[in-house]
Every structure is written in C-alpha cells, then in structure tokens.
Design a protein around this motif. Sequence first.
Motif, short mmCIF file in Angstrom:
data_model
loop_
_atom_site.label_atom_id
_atom_site.label_comp_id
_atom_site.label_asym_id
_atom_site.label_seq_id
_atom_site.Cartn_x
_atom_site.Cartn_y
_atom_site.Cartn_z
N VAL A 191 0.79 -1.23 0.00
CA VAL A 191 0.00 0.00 0.00
C VAL A 191 0.83 1.28 0.00
CG1 VAL A 191 -1.92 -1.14 1.17
CG2 VAL A 191 -0.21 0.05 2.55
N VAL A 192 2.13 1.13 0.22
CA VAL A 192 2.94 2.35 0.37
C VAL A 192 3.59 2.75 -0.96
CG1 VAL A 192 3.38 2.10 2.84
CG2 VAL A 192 4.91 0.96 1.21
N LYS A 231 9.46 -0.48 2.49
CA LYS A 231 8.74 -1.62 1.92
C LYS A 231 8.74 -1.57 0.40
CE LYS A 231 4.37 -2.07 3.12
NZ LYS A 231 3.30 -2.39 4.07
N ASP A 254 -4.81 -3.03 2.44
CA ASP A 254 -4.47 -3.97 3.51
C ASP A 254 -5.72 -4.59 4.11
OD1 ASP A 254 -1.75 -3.90 3.29
OD2 ASP A 254 -1.49 -2.29 4.74
N ALA A 280 1.35 -4.07 7.73
CA ALA A 280 1.82 -3.68 9.05
C ALA A 280 1.30 -4.70 10.06
CB ALA A 280 1.32 -2.28 9.38
N LYS A 328 -2.30 -5.03 11.27
CA LYS A 328 -3.38 -5.35 10.34
C LYS A 328 -3.73 -6.84 10.28
CE LYS A 328 -2.64 -1.20 7.68
NZ LYS A 328 -2.11 -0.56 6.49
N ASN A 368 9.95 -0.52 9.42
CA ASN A 368 9.80 0.83 8.88
C ASN A 368 10.41 1.78 9.90
OD1 ASN A 368 8.87 3.47 8.22
ND2 ASN A 368 7.41 2.55 6.82
N PHE A 419 -5.13 2.96 4.63
CA PHE A 419 -4.02 3.89 4.39
C PHE A 419 -4.27 4.76 3.15
CE2 PHE A 419 0.50 4.46 2.86
CZ PHE A 419 0.91 5.28 3.89
N ASN A 434 2.11 7.77 12.25
CA ASN A 434 2.85 7.02 11.23
C ASN A 434 4.34 7.27 11.34
OD1 ASN A 434 2.69 5.17 8.96
ND2 ASN A 434 0.66 6.08 8.62
N ASN A 461 6.44 7.25 5.90
CA ASN A 461 5.08 7.33 5.35
C ASN A 461 4.54 8.76 5.37
OD1 ASN A 461 4.79 4.67 4.63
ND2 ASN A 461 3.77 4.05 6.51
N LEU A 486 6.12 0.85 13.81
CA LEU A 486 5.51 0.46 12.54
C LEU A 486 6.42 -0.58 11.89
CD1 LEU A 486 3.45 0.55 10.32
CD2 LEU A 486 4.62 2.51 9.34
N TYR A 501 6.47 -4.66 9.80
CA TYR A 501 5.68 -5.49 8.88
C TYR A 501 6.00 -6.97 9.01
CZ TYR A 501 5.71 -0.94 6.50
OH TYR A 501 5.60 0.39 6.19
C1 LMR Z 1 -0.64 2.48 7.60
O1 LMR Z 1 -1.67 1.93 7.21
O2 LMR Z 1 -0.64 3.54 8.23
C2 LMR Z 1 0.70 1.85 7.31
O3 LMR Z 1 0.71 0.63 7.89
C3 LMR Z 1 0.96 1.67 5.86
C4 LMR Z 1 2.20 0.82 5.69
O4 LMR Z 1 2.09 -0.28 5.16
O5 LMR Z 1 3.28 1.29 6.08
#
Ligand code: LMR
Length: 337
Positions: free
Chosen positions: A34-35, A41, A73, A91, A94, A146, A192, A209, A213, A234, A236
């Motif tokens: 998603v980033v 990432k 996500d 992350a 999630k 991250n 996100f 965040n 990000n 943060l 993953y």
């Molecule tokens: C978010 O949703 O804020 C972050 O987890 C996005 C990410 O993957 O870094």
Amino acid sequence: MKAILTAAAAGLAALAFASLAPAEQPVVIKFSHVVAENTPKGKMANRFKELVEEKTGGSVVVEVYPNSQLFTDDNVLEAMQLGDVQMAAPALSKFSRYTDVLALYDLPFLFDDMAAVDRFQQGEQGQAMLDSMSKKGILGLGYLHNGMKQLSSSKPLRVPADAEGLKFRIMPSEVLEAQFEALDAAPLKKPFSEVFTLLQTKAIDGQENSWSNIYSKKFYEVQPYITETNHGLLDYMVVTSKEFWTGLSDDQRAQVTEALDEAIAYGNQMAEELEVEDRQLIAESGRSEIIELTPEERAQWVDAMKPVWQQFEKEIGPELIQAAYRANDSGDAGPSK
Ligand code: LMR
C-alpha cells in the motif's frame, strides 16, 4: 506439397511448444502493498523482484503492485487465501482478524529502539509468532522494519491533554483504538489509501505514522504539526499463503527464501536511512513544524498510554509482553528503563 509440409512443420512446432509450455511457464508472485515505492517496503519489494528473477533464472517472476493499486491492507489477506495474490507485507497492526498475539507490537512505548525490536524478533518467541496464522493458511516469512511512529495533527500536541476530542485515523487494531481512547481522543479505523484525503478535507484531525510514510504520502503538507513521540512501532510481516508456498519446488522455495532474506536486509537498511532523511526533508520543507518533547512531556505521554498494556495482557499473554519488554535490555548495559 510445400503448403502441406509447412502446415505439418507448424503443427509439429505447436505440439513441441505445447509439451514444453507447462514447464516453461514461470511461477508468478503478485506482491501487493500500500505504500509508495520510495519507502523501506517499496524498495524492499522492488529489490526482491530483481533478486528472485536473478536467482531462479526467471522460473519465478515477481509483479509488484505498490500504492494499494491491487489490494488495500483490508482485503489483501483474504485475496491471499483465495490465491489472487501470493505475497504482501502488511503492518503488524493489520492481522487482528487472524491472530491475537501480533497485537503485542502495537503496545505503546514497548520497545526503546529498533535494536530491541530485532533482539525480540530474532529470538524464540518472535520467530514463533511468524507461524501464528498457519492454521488460517497464512505463513510469515520474515519481519521488515519501517520505524517508530510519530503523531501528526492539525493542532500542536505537547501533552496528552492536547489530543483530547481530536479524531485520529488508526490502522485496524484494538490496541491502537484503546491507545487513543486513553487520550480521550476519537480513533477511526481507515485504510491507508484514504488518509491523505481525510486529512486534507479535515474529516480527521490527525494520524500516527513513520517519518517515511508521512513524507512519501505527503501527510506533512496537510498536517501543520508533527510531534516526535516515537510512541509506537511500525513494522511489517512478509506473508504468503501456505498453498502457494508448498506448491513451489524445493529449489524455488530455497531461492525465493534467499532472495527474501537479502531483500529484507536491504529494506531494513533503507528503513534506518529514510527515518533520518525523510524527517530532515519534512523539517526543511517548512510545511510542518516538528515538535520535540522534553523528557517531562514525554513522560506524560507514557503515563497516559501505558495503561493500555494491562487491558490487553490476557489476550496477548503476560509472558510474551515481558519477553518483548526485556529485549530492551541489551545484555551489556543493564536494563534500559
Ligand atoms: C498504515 O496503514 O498507516 C501503514 O501501515 C501503511 C504501511 O504499510 O506502512
């Protein structure tokens, strides 16, 4: 006659191709995230693609889909169970629909720094957590960093009382929800991909965040204040589906694993660098004021948020929380707190 021969040759070629085709079809790994690409990432995923294709000689190819292009996500894990995507690295906040234990990583002020995170993740309990979703068909292949989270807002936040009544976007985690409730703020679980617009239109007041990000998604352009709280992590988990993973040949699995280990090491290096660089770029932009807390102010945030640990102790497991907390003790300098 010539036409018959040509047709026969073409037929033979088609037959030969058909018999070779299954073996020659590369295995495709769709890697959805998603980033932006200029994040730890994003860079890790692109490096992973290069390494996999090089190490497998093209028998496995990787298609990277950044910026929530393919899945958010919120739906990527279901898509993985259905075989529509083979890898992702959401992350750790999630995975709550799939396991309770990963909520550990959302506890505020748990880890002092990334070295402590590494010590815990590389230890027995951290490694066991990679398997916490295998009954649901999801395998953890490794952790990727991250960095620490900061609080951005439309108002300056110096002490917890400043956050009272404000709306903050959070990832889908009950611990994060409790963390903002502990501040008497209003947490909202949102994908996100929607955060920038929610901030820009002032539908929400703030969010938490990493520097990377906040920079790469331009949150700092629509948030006049960022408080450097380093209050949460943060991080993953790179995941795949059991079905896909066991369907690879032994050689392919070994090559993909090797590629992933190298790509993660590179991504973690990028995380370390971008945490400093992106913070600097935000500071230089003049768009957002970075608020540095005094030790006394920071202590107030710790006092306000830390009761959340007790709320989730039973669900996560007190031993696990203790083990993670003990990772702050590097072994050479004694306990850090
Ligand atoms: C978010 O949703 O804020 C972050 O987890 C996005 C990410 O993957 O870094």
